[in-house]
Design a protein around this motif. Structure first.
Motif, PDB file in Angstrom:
ATOM      1  N   THR A   1      -2.064  -5.853  -3.001  1.00  0.00           N
ATOM      2  CA  THR A   1      -1.872  -4.972  -1.851  1.00  0.00           C
ATOM      3  C   THR A   1      -0.479  -5.136  -1.270  1.00  0.00           C
ATOM      4  O   THR A   1       0.211  -4.146  -0.970  1.00  0.00           O
ATOM      5  N   GLU A   2      -0.033  -6.388  -1.107  1.00  0.00           N
ATOM      6  CA  GLU A   2       1.285  -6.641  -0.535  1.00  0.00           C
ATOM      7  C   GLU A   2       2.398  -6.305  -1.514  1.00  0.00           C
ATOM      8  O   GLU A   2       3.373  -5.644  -1.163  1.00  0.00           O
ATOM      9  N   VAL A   3       2.255  -6.775  -2.751  1.00  0.00           N
ATOM     10  CA  VAL A   3       3.301  -6.548  -3.744  1.00  0.00           C
ATOM     11  C   VAL A   3       3.440  -5.064  -4.045  1.00  0.00           C
ATOM     12  O   VAL A   3       4.548  -4.554  -4.217  1.00  0.00           O
ATOM     13  N   SER A   4       2.314  -4.369  -4.094  1.00  0.00           N
ATOM     14  CA  SER A   4       2.383  -2.942  -4.388  1.00  0.00           C
ATOM     15  C   SER A   4       3.163  -2.199  -3.317  1.00  0.00           C
ATOM     16  O   SER A   4       3.910  -1.261  -3.619  1.00  0.00           O
ATOM     17  N   SER A   5       3.018  -2.623  -2.058  1.00  0.00           N
ATOM     18  CA  SER A   5       3.788  -1.967  -1.002  1.00  0.00           C
ATOM     19  C   SER A   5       5.271  -2.176  -1.233  1.00  0.00           C
ATOM     20  O   SER A   5       6.084  -1.269  -1.027  1.00  0.00           O
ATOM     21  N   GLY A   6       5.638  -3.381  -1.702  1.00  0.00           N
ATOM     22  CA  GLY A   6       7.044  -3.629  -2.020  1.00  0.00           C
ATOM     23  C   GLY A   6       7.521  -2.821  -3.214  1.00  0.00           C
ATOM     24  O   GLY A   6       8.614  -2.255  -3.201  1.00  0.00           O
TER      25      GLY A   6
END
Length: 441
Positions: free
Chosen positions: A243-248
Protein backbone atom coordinates in the motif's frame (compact mmCIF):
# COMPACT_ATOMS: atom_id res chain seq x y z
CA UNK A 1 -24.23 -12.42 18.25
CA UNK A 2 -25.92 -11.22 21.43
CA UNK A 3 -26.85 -7.54 21.68
CA UNK A 4 -24.36 -7.09 24.50
CA UNK A 5 -21.60 -8.56 22.32
CA UNK A 6 -22.45 -6.18 19.48
CA UNK A 7 -22.38 -3.22 21.86
CA UNK A 8 -19.01 -4.33 23.24
CA UNK A 9 -17.60 -4.74 19.70
CA UNK A 10 -18.87 -1.32 18.67
CA UNK A 11 -17.31 0.35 21.71
CA UNK A 12 -14.01 -1.44 21.15
CA UNK A 13 -14.04 -0.54 17.46
CA UNK A 14 -14.84 3.12 18.19
CA UNK A 15 -12.09 3.32 20.82
CA UNK A 16 -9.31 1.83 18.69
CA UNK A 17 -10.33 3.41 15.39
CA UNK A 18 -10.83 6.92 16.74
CA UNK A 19 -7.37 6.86 18.28
CA UNK A 20 -5.72 5.38 15.20
CA UNK A 21 -7.45 7.68 12.71
CA UNK A 22 -6.31 10.68 14.74
CA UNK A 23 -2.80 9.26 14.96
CA UNK A 24 -2.63 8.39 11.26
CA UNK A 25 -3.92 11.85 10.31
CA UNK A 26 -1.22 13.36 12.46
CA UNK A 27 1.41 11.12 10.89
CA UNK A 28 0.34 12.13 7.38
CA UNK A 29 0.90 15.75 8.34
CA UNK A 30 4.63 15.01 8.12
CA UNK A 31 4.42 15.42 4.38
CA UNK A 32 1.53 17.90 4.26
CA UNK A 33 3.40 20.32 6.52
CA UNK A 34 6.46 19.96 4.31
CA UNK A 35 4.32 20.63 1.25
CA UNK A 36 2.78 23.78 2.69
CA UNK A 37 5.97 25.33 4.07
CA UNK A 38 8.10 24.32 1.07
CA UNK A 39 5.52 25.84 -1.29
CA UNK A 40 5.59 29.08 0.72
CA UNK A 41 9.35 29.21 1.20
CA UNK A 42 10.71 27.69 -2.02
CA UNK A 43 7.92 28.03 -4.59
CA UNK A 44 7.06 25.63 -7.43
CA UNK A 45 10.63 24.29 -7.78
CA UNK A 46 10.72 23.32 -4.12
CA UNK A 47 7.31 21.67 -4.45
CA UNK A 48 8.53 19.72 -7.49
CA UNK A 49 11.68 18.56 -5.67
CA UNK A 50 9.62 17.44 -2.68
CA UNK A 51 7.19 15.53 -4.87
CA UNK A 52 10.02 13.75 -6.68
CA UNK A 53 11.58 12.63 -3.38
CA UNK A 54 8.40 11.54 -1.55
CA UNK A 55 8.25 8.06 -3.20
CA UNK A 56 11.45 7.10 -1.38
CA UNK A 57 9.92 8.20 1.94
CA UNK A 58 6.88 6.04 1.09
CA UNK A 59 9.17 3.04 0.63
CA UNK A 60 10.89 3.62 4.00
CA UNK A 61 7.54 4.08 5.73
CA UNK A 62 6.19 0.99 3.97
CA UNK A 63 9.06 -1.19 5.20
CA UNK A 64 8.42 0.13 8.72
CA UNK A 65 4.72 -0.68 8.47
CA UNK A 66 5.41 -4.14 7.04
CA UNK A 67 7.69 -4.95 9.95
CA UNK A 68 5.56 -3.23 12.59
CA UNK A 69 2.08 -4.23 11.46
CA UNK A 70 3.22 -7.72 10.46
CA UNK A 71 4.97 -8.23 13.78
CA UNK A 72 2.12 -6.65 15.73
CA UNK A 73 -0.44 -8.89 14.03
CA UNK A 74 1.58 -12.04 14.75
CA UNK A 75 2.10 -10.86 18.33
CA UNK A 76 -1.65 -10.29 18.86
CA UNK A 77 -2.63 -13.63 17.28
CA UNK A 78 -0.08 -15.59 19.33
CA UNK A 79 -0.45 -13.67 22.58
CA UNK A 80 -3.36 -15.74 23.92
CA UNK A 81 -2.20 -19.03 22.42
CA UNK A 82 1.56 -19.17 22.99
CA UNK A 83 3.95 -18.50 25.82
CA UNK A 84 5.98 -15.39 26.60
CA UNK A 85 9.06 -16.71 24.82
CA UNK A 86 7.21 -17.03 21.50
CA UNK A 87 5.89 -13.45 21.56
CA UNK A 88 9.32 -12.16 22.63
CA UNK A 89 10.86 -13.96 19.65
CA UNK A 90 8.38 -12.22 17.34
CA UNK A 91 9.30 -8.81 18.73
CA UNK A 92 13.05 -9.52 18.61
CA UNK A 93 12.86 -10.63 14.98
CA UNK A 94 10.78 -7.57 14.08
CA UNK A 95 13.42 -5.27 15.59
CA UNK A 96 16.18 -7.17 13.79
CA UNK A 97 14.32 -6.72 10.49
CA UNK A 98 14.04 -3.00 11.12
CA UNK A 99 17.79 -2.74 11.69
CA UNK A 100 18.57 -4.65 8.51
CA UNK A 101 16.30 -2.43 6.42
CA UNK A 102 17.82 0.65 8.09
CA UNK A 103 21.34 -0.44 7.16
CA UNK A 104 20.27 -0.91 3.54
CA UNK A 105 18.65 2.54 3.36
CA UNK A 106 21.61 4.29 4.99
CA UNK A 107 24.11 2.70 2.57
CA UNK A 108 21.85 3.80 -0.29
CA UNK A 109 21.76 7.34 1.08
CA UNK A 110 25.53 7.55 1.37
CA UNK A 111 26.55 6.02 -1.96
CA UNK A 112 23.63 6.04 -4.41
CA UNK A 113 21.71 9.29 -3.93
CA UNK A 114 22.83 10.84 -7.23
CA UNK A 115 21.75 7.80 -9.22
CA UNK A 116 18.32 7.75 -7.59
CA UNK A 117 17.77 11.49 -8.13
CA UNK A 118 18.55 11.05 -11.83
CA UNK A 119 16.24 8.04 -12.00
CA UNK A 120 13.44 10.08 -10.43
CA UNK A 121 13.67 12.56 -13.32
CA UNK A 122 14.92 15.70 -11.54
CA UNK A 123 16.19 18.36 -13.96
CA UNK A 124 18.88 20.98 -13.29
CA UNK A 125 16.41 23.39 -11.65
CA UNK A 126 15.41 20.96 -8.87
CA UNK A 127 18.30 18.45 -8.83
CA UNK A 128 20.16 19.75 -5.77
CA UNK A 129 17.04 20.22 -3.64
CA UNK A 130 15.81 16.72 -4.50
CA UNK A 131 19.21 15.24 -3.65
CA UNK A 132 19.33 16.99 -0.28
CA UNK A 133 15.85 15.86 0.72
CA UNK A 134 16.50 12.30 -0.43
CA UNK A 135 19.85 11.83 1.30
CA UNK A 136 18.68 13.12 4.67
CA UNK A 137 15.48 11.03 4.59
CA UNK A 138 17.53 7.89 3.89
CA UNK A 139 20.00 8.64 6.70
CA UNK A 140 17.13 9.13 9.15
CA UNK A 141 15.56 5.78 8.14
CA UNK A 142 16.47 3.96 11.43
CA UNK A 143 14.26 6.38 13.36
CA UNK A 144 11.32 5.98 10.95
CA UNK A 145 11.53 2.19 11.00
CA UNK A 146 11.91 1.80 14.76
CA UNK A 147 9.09 4.27 15.36
CA UNK A 148 6.75 2.20 13.19
CA UNK A 149 7.71 -1.03 14.94
CA UNK A 150 7.28 0.41 18.43
CA UNK A 151 3.97 2.12 17.61
CA UNK A 152 2.49 -1.12 16.27
CA UNK A 153 3.64 -3.27 19.18
CA UNK A 154 2.54 -0.75 21.81
CA UNK A 155 -0.88 -0.53 20.12
CA UNK A 156 -1.20 -4.33 20.16
CA UNK A 157 -0.01 -4.35 23.77
CA UNK A 158 -3.21 -2.65 24.91
CA UNK A 159 -2.01 0.97 24.81
CA UNK A 160 -3.64 2.60 21.74
CA UNK A 161 -3.93 5.97 23.57
CA UNK A 162 -0.17 6.13 24.09
CA UNK A 163 0.46 5.21 20.44
CA UNK A 164 -1.88 7.99 19.31
CA UNK A 165 -0.22 10.57 21.60
CA UNK A 166 3.19 9.58 20.29
CA UNK A 167 2.10 9.87 16.65
CA UNK A 168 0.46 13.26 17.22
CA UNK A 169 3.44 14.58 19.19
CA UNK A 170 5.79 13.67 16.37
CA UNK A 171 3.56 15.33 13.79
CA UNK A 172 3.03 18.52 15.78
CA UNK A 173 6.76 18.84 16.40
CA UNK A 174 7.36 18.32 12.69
CA UNK A 175 4.97 21.14 11.83
CA UNK A 176 6.56 23.53 14.33
CA UNK A 177 10.12 22.67 13.27
CA UNK A 178 9.18 23.02 9.59
CA UNK A 179 8.25 26.64 10.17
CA UNK A 180 11.29 27.36 12.37
CA UNK A 181 13.85 25.74 10.07
CA UNK A 182 12.49 27.07 6.76
CA UNK A 183 11.64 30.66 7.73
CA UNK A 184 13.48 32.06 10.80
CA UNK A 185 16.52 29.78 10.28
CA UNK A 186 16.35 30.01 6.45
CA UNK A 187 17.56 26.41 6.04
CA UNK A 188 15.54 25.77 2.86
CA UNK A 189 14.80 22.20 1.78
CA UNK A 190 17.31 20.87 4.32
CA UNK A 191 15.25 22.45 7.09
CA UNK A 192 12.09 20.75 5.81
CA UNK A 193 13.64 17.30 5.74
CA UNK A 194 15.44 17.81 9.07
CA UNK A 195 12.09 18.59 10.70
CA UNK A 196 10.60 15.45 9.17
CA UNK A 197 13.51 13.33 10.36
CA UNK A 198 13.28 14.68 13.92
CA UNK A 199 9.58 13.81 14.30
CA UNK A 200 9.98 10.02 14.82
CA UNK A 201 12.54 10.70 17.54
CA UNK A 202 9.93 12.75 19.43
CA UNK A 203 7.42 9.94 18.93
CA UNK A 204 9.84 7.33 20.31
CA UNK A 205 10.49 9.48 23.37
CA UNK A 206 6.73 9.69 23.96
CA UNK A 207 6.52 5.87 23.84
CA UNK A 208 9.35 5.40 26.35
CA UNK A 209 7.14 5.46 29.52
CA UNK A 210 5.56 2.19 28.36
CA UNK A 211 8.98 0.57 28.79
CA UNK A 212 10.36 2.62 31.67
CA UNK A 213 7.31 1.75 33.79
CA UNK A 214 7.63 -1.90 32.68
CA UNK A 215 4.12 -2.03 31.23
CA UNK A 216 5.33 -3.79 28.08
CA UNK A 217 4.56 -7.48 27.69
CA UNK A 218 7.11 -7.90 24.87
CA UNK A 219 10.90 -7.87 25.31
CA UNK A 220 14.14 -8.26 23.41
CA UNK A 221 15.70 -11.65 24.04
CA UNK A 222 18.84 -13.46 22.88
CA UNK A 223 17.85 -15.58 19.91
CA UNK A 224 19.02 -16.29 16.40
CA UNK A 225 17.12 -14.85 13.46
CA UNK A 226 14.37 -17.33 12.66
CA UNK A 227 13.10 -17.62 9.10
CA UNK A 228 9.77 -18.97 10.36
CA UNK A 229 9.25 -15.85 12.47
CA UNK A 230 10.47 -13.49 9.75
CA UNK A 231 8.31 -15.10 7.06
CA UNK A 232 5.25 -14.85 9.34
CA UNK A 233 5.96 -11.18 10.02
CA UNK A 234 6.55 -10.35 6.36
CA UNK A 235 3.54 -12.30 5.05
CA UNK A 236 1.26 -10.48 7.50
CA UNK A 237 2.87 -7.11 6.77
CA UNK A 238 3.30 -7.21 2.99
CA UNK A 239 -0.13 -5.64 2.24
CA UNK A 240 0.87 -2.60 4.30
CA UNK A 241 4.22 -2.41 2.49
CA UNK A 242 2.54 -2.69 -0.91
CA UNK A 243 0.00 0.00 0.00
CA UNK A 244 2.76 2.44 0.93
CA UNK A 245 5.25 1.48 -1.77
CA UNK A 246 2.58 1.52 -4.44
CA UNK A 247 1.74 5.11 -3.56
CA UNK A 248 5.40 5.96 -4.08
CA UNK A 249 5.63 4.03 -7.35
CA UNK A 250 2.38 5.56 -8.60
CA UNK A 251 3.82 8.99 -7.82
CA UNK A 252 6.97 8.14 -9.80
CA UNK A 253 4.93 6.92 -12.77
CA UNK A 254 2.58 9.91 -12.64
CA UNK A 255 5.53 12.31 -12.31
CA UNK A 256 7.11 10.78 -15.43
CA UNK A 257 3.88 11.00 -17.43
CA UNK A 258 3.01 14.50 -16.22
CA UNK A 259 6.53 15.85 -16.90
CA UNK A 260 6.01 14.95 -20.56
CA UNK A 261 2.51 16.45 -20.66
CA UNK A 262 2.80 19.64 -18.57
CA UNK A 263 6.41 19.91 -17.33
CA UNK A 264 7.42 21.03 -13.82
CA UNK A 265 4.21 23.02 -13.31
CA UNK A 266 2.16 19.87 -13.88
CA UNK A 267 4.30 17.93 -11.39
CA UNK A 268 3.85 20.74 -8.84
CA UNK A 269 0.07 20.53 -9.33
CA UNK A 270 0.19 16.78 -8.89
CA UNK A 271 2.28 17.35 -5.77
CA UNK A 272 -0.69 19.17 -4.22
CA UNK A 273 -3.06 16.32 -5.12
CA UNK A 274 -0.67 13.56 -4.06
CA UNK A 275 -0.01 15.09 -0.67
CA UNK A 276 -3.70 15.66 0.04
CA UNK A 277 -4.20 12.05 -1.04
CA UNK A 278 -1.73 10.97 1.65
CA UNK A 279 -3.92 12.67 4.25
CA UNK A 280 -7.15 11.21 2.87
CA UNK A 281 -5.76 7.69 2.60
CA UNK A 282 -4.35 8.00 6.12
CA UNK A 283 -7.95 8.05 7.40
CA UNK A 284 -8.57 4.66 5.80
CA UNK A 285 -5.17 3.45 6.98
CA UNK A 286 -6.08 4.60 10.49
CA UNK A 287 -9.31 2.61 10.37
CA UNK A 288 -7.46 -0.47 9.10
CA UNK A 289 -4.77 -0.17 11.77
CA UNK A 290 -7.47 0.35 14.39
CA UNK A 291 -9.39 -2.79 13.51
CA UNK A 292 -6.28 -4.98 13.28
CA UNK A 293 -5.70 -5.61 17.01
CA UNK A 294 -9.43 -6.07 17.64
CA UNK A 295 -10.05 -8.47 14.75
CA UNK A 296 -6.84 -10.44 15.40
CA UNK A 297 -7.80 -10.89 19.04
CA UNK A 298 -11.38 -12.01 18.28
CA UNK A 299 -10.36 -14.21 15.36
CA UNK A 300 -7.53 -15.80 17.36
CA UNK A 301 -10.06 -16.62 20.11
CA UNK A 302 -12.49 -18.16 17.61
CA UNK A 303 -15.08 -15.32 17.75
CA UNK A 304 -15.58 -14.91 14.00
CA UNK A 305 -18.95 -13.21 14.39
CA UNK A 306 -17.36 -10.43 16.43
CA UNK A 307 -14.56 -10.05 13.86
CA UNK A 308 -17.15 -9.70 11.08
CA UNK A 309 -19.10 -7.12 13.10
CA UNK A 310 -15.96 -5.00 13.49
CA UNK A 311 -15.42 -5.16 9.71
CA UNK A 312 -18.99 -3.94 9.15
CA UNK A 313 -18.47 -0.96 11.46
CA UNK A 314 -15.22 -0.14 9.66
CA UNK A 315 -16.86 -0.14 6.21
CA UNK A 316 -19.77 2.03 7.36
CA UNK A 317 -17.32 4.53 8.88
CA UNK A 318 -15.29 4.52 5.67
CA UNK A 319 -18.35 5.36 3.55
CA UNK A 320 -19.32 8.27 5.82
CA UNK A 321 -15.80 9.68 5.69
CA UNK A 322 -15.68 9.23 1.89
CA UNK A 323 -18.86 11.23 1.30
CA UNK A 324 -17.69 14.07 3.56
CA UNK A 325 -14.18 14.14 2.08
CA UNK A 326 -15.28 14.24 -1.53
CA UNK A 327 -17.95 16.87 -0.89
CA UNK A 328 -15.34 19.09 0.77
CA UNK A 329 -12.79 18.60 -2.01
CA UNK A 330 -15.33 19.15 -4.81
CA UNK A 331 -16.72 22.34 -3.28
CA UNK A 332 -13.41 23.85 -2.16
CA UNK A 333 -10.95 22.60 -4.80
CA UNK A 334 -9.98 26.16 -5.76
CA UNK A 335 -9.30 27.21 -2.18
CA UNK A 336 -7.33 24.01 -1.49
CA UNK A 337 -5.04 24.51 -4.48
CA UNK A 338 -4.47 28.19 -3.65
CA UNK A 339 -3.06 27.27 -0.21
CA UNK A 340 -0.06 25.65 -1.94
CA UNK A 341 0.18 28.07 -4.87
CA UNK A 342 2.36 30.86 -3.47
CA UNK A 343 3.11 32.34 -6.90
CA UNK A 344 -0.59 32.35 -7.95
CA UNK A 345 0.31 30.39 -11.07
CA UNK A 346 -2.92 30.18 -13.09
CA UNK A 347 -1.84 27.10 -15.05
CA UNK A 348 -0.96 25.26 -11.83
CA UNK A 349 -4.30 26.25 -10.29
CA UNK A 350 -6.30 25.09 -13.32
CA UNK A 351 -4.55 21.71 -13.47
CA UNK A 352 -4.84 21.16 -9.71
CA UNK A 353 -8.56 22.03 -9.43
CA UNK A 354 -9.57 19.70 -12.24
CA UNK A 355 -7.31 16.99 -10.85
CA UNK A 356 -8.72 17.24 -7.32
CA UNK A 357 -12.29 16.79 -8.51
CA UNK A 358 -11.51 13.77 -10.69
CA UNK A 359 -8.81 12.03 -8.64
CA UNK A 360 -10.76 11.85 -5.39
CA UNK A 361 -13.79 10.12 -6.86
CA UNK A 362 -11.70 7.08 -5.87
CA UNK A 363 -12.30 7.64 -2.13
CA UNK A 364 -14.89 4.92 -1.32
CA UNK A 365 -13.22 2.33 -3.54
CA UNK A 366 -9.73 2.96 -2.15
CA UNK A 367 -11.15 2.88 1.37
CA UNK A 368 -12.82 -0.47 0.77
CA UNK A 369 -9.64 -1.98 -0.67
CA UNK A 370 -7.46 -0.84 2.23
CA UNK A 371 -9.89 -2.04 4.90
CA UNK A 372 -10.75 -5.41 3.37
CA UNK A 373 -7.05 -6.08 2.82
CA UNK A 374 -6.36 -5.31 6.50
CA UNK A 375 -9.25 -7.62 7.50
CA UNK A 376 -7.74 -10.55 5.61
CA UNK A 377 -4.33 -9.89 7.17
CA UNK A 378 -5.81 -9.64 10.67
CA UNK A 379 -7.50 -13.03 10.17
CA UNK A 380 -4.23 -14.69 9.05
CA UNK A 381 -5.32 -14.83 5.36
CA UNK A 382 -2.40 -12.96 3.74
CA UNK A 383 -2.88 -14.28 0.18
CA UNK A 384 -6.08 -12.33 -0.75
CA UNK A 385 -4.71 -9.29 1.10
CA UNK A 386 -1.50 -9.45 -0.92
CA UNK A 387 -3.45 -9.94 -4.16
CA UNK A 388 -5.63 -6.88 -3.56
CA UNK A 389 -2.58 -4.81 -2.67
CA UNK A 390 -0.64 -5.94 -5.76
CA UNK A 391 -3.57 -5.29 -8.09
CA UNK A 392 -4.20 -1.73 -6.89
CA UNK A 393 -0.54 -0.98 -6.31
CA UNK A 394 1.10 -2.22 -9.49
CA UNK A 395 -0.74 -4.54 -11.83
CA UNK A 396 -3.68 -2.28 -12.72
CA UNK A 397 -2.65 1.31 -11.89
CA UNK A 398 0.61 1.38 -13.89
CA UNK A 399 -0.81 0.29 -17.28
CA UNK A 400 -3.89 2.42 -16.61
CA UNK A 401 -1.75 5.54 -16.14
CA UNK A 402 0.02 5.08 -19.47
CA UNK A 403 -3.08 4.05 -21.45
CA UNK A 404 -5.43 6.68 -20.01
CA UNK A 405 -2.86 9.50 -20.41
CA UNK A 406 -2.21 8.50 -24.03
CA UNK A 407 -5.94 8.59 -24.78
CA UNK A 408 -7.08 11.63 -22.75
CA UNK A 409 -3.97 13.54 -21.63
CA UNK A 410 -4.14 15.02 -18.13
CA UNK A 411 -7.79 14.04 -17.75
CA UNK A 412 -6.73 10.45 -18.34
CA UNK A 413 -4.00 10.77 -15.70
CA UNK A 414 -6.52 11.89 -13.09
CA UNK A 415 -9.01 9.14 -14.02
CA UNK A 416 -6.48 6.30 -13.87
CA UNK A 417 -6.50 6.16 -10.06
CA UNK A 418 -10.30 6.02 -9.47
CA UNK A 419 -10.80 3.52 -12.30
CA UNK A 420 -8.13 1.27 -10.82
CA UNK A 421 -9.62 1.38 -7.33
CA UNK A 422 -13.12 0.73 -8.72
CA UNK A 423 -12.03 -2.37 -10.65
CA UNK A 424 -10.04 -3.80 -7.73
CA UNK A 425 -12.84 -3.16 -5.22
CA UNK A 426 -15.34 -4.93 -7.50
CA UNK A 427 -13.03 -7.95 -7.70
CA UNK A 428 -12.39 -7.79 -3.95
CA UNK A 429 -16.11 -7.70 -3.17
CA UNK A 430 -16.80 -10.76 -5.34
CA UNK A 431 -13.94 -12.66 -3.71
CA UNK A 432 -15.10 -11.71 -0.21
CA UNK A 433 -18.68 -12.81 -0.90
CA UNK A 434 -17.41 -16.13 -2.25
CA UNK A 435 -15.22 -16.73 0.82
CA UNK A 436 -18.09 -15.83 3.13
CA UNK A 437 -20.40 -18.21 1.28
CA UNK A 438 -17.82 -20.99 1.67
CA UNK A 439 -17.34 -20.03 5.34
CA UNK A 440 -13.62 -19.57 4.78
CA UNK A 441 -13.60 -16.40 6.90
Amino acid sequence: MQKSEKTACLKEFAHYCTLNVLGALGLSCYILADTYFVSKGLGADGLTALNLAIPVYSFIHGCGLMTGMGGGTRYSLKKSLSGQEETDRIFTNAVLSAFLFSALFMVTGIFFTDSIVSLLGADAAVYQMTKTYLRVILLFSPLFLMNNVMLCFVRNDGAPELAMRAMLSGSLSNTALDYIFIFPCKMGIFGAVLATGTAPLISLLMLSPHFLKKKNQFHLIKCRPAWKQLSGIFSSGIPFLVTEVSSGIVMMIFNTVILKLEGNVGVAAYGIIANISLVVLSIYTGISQGIQPVISRHYGAGNRGSAMAVLKYALISMLVFSVLIYAGIFLYAGQISSIFNKEHNEILAEIAVKGLRLYFTACPFAGFNIIISAYYTSCAHPVPANLISMLRGFLVIIPSAFVFSAVAGMTGVWCAFPCTELCVSAAGMLYFMNMKKCKSI
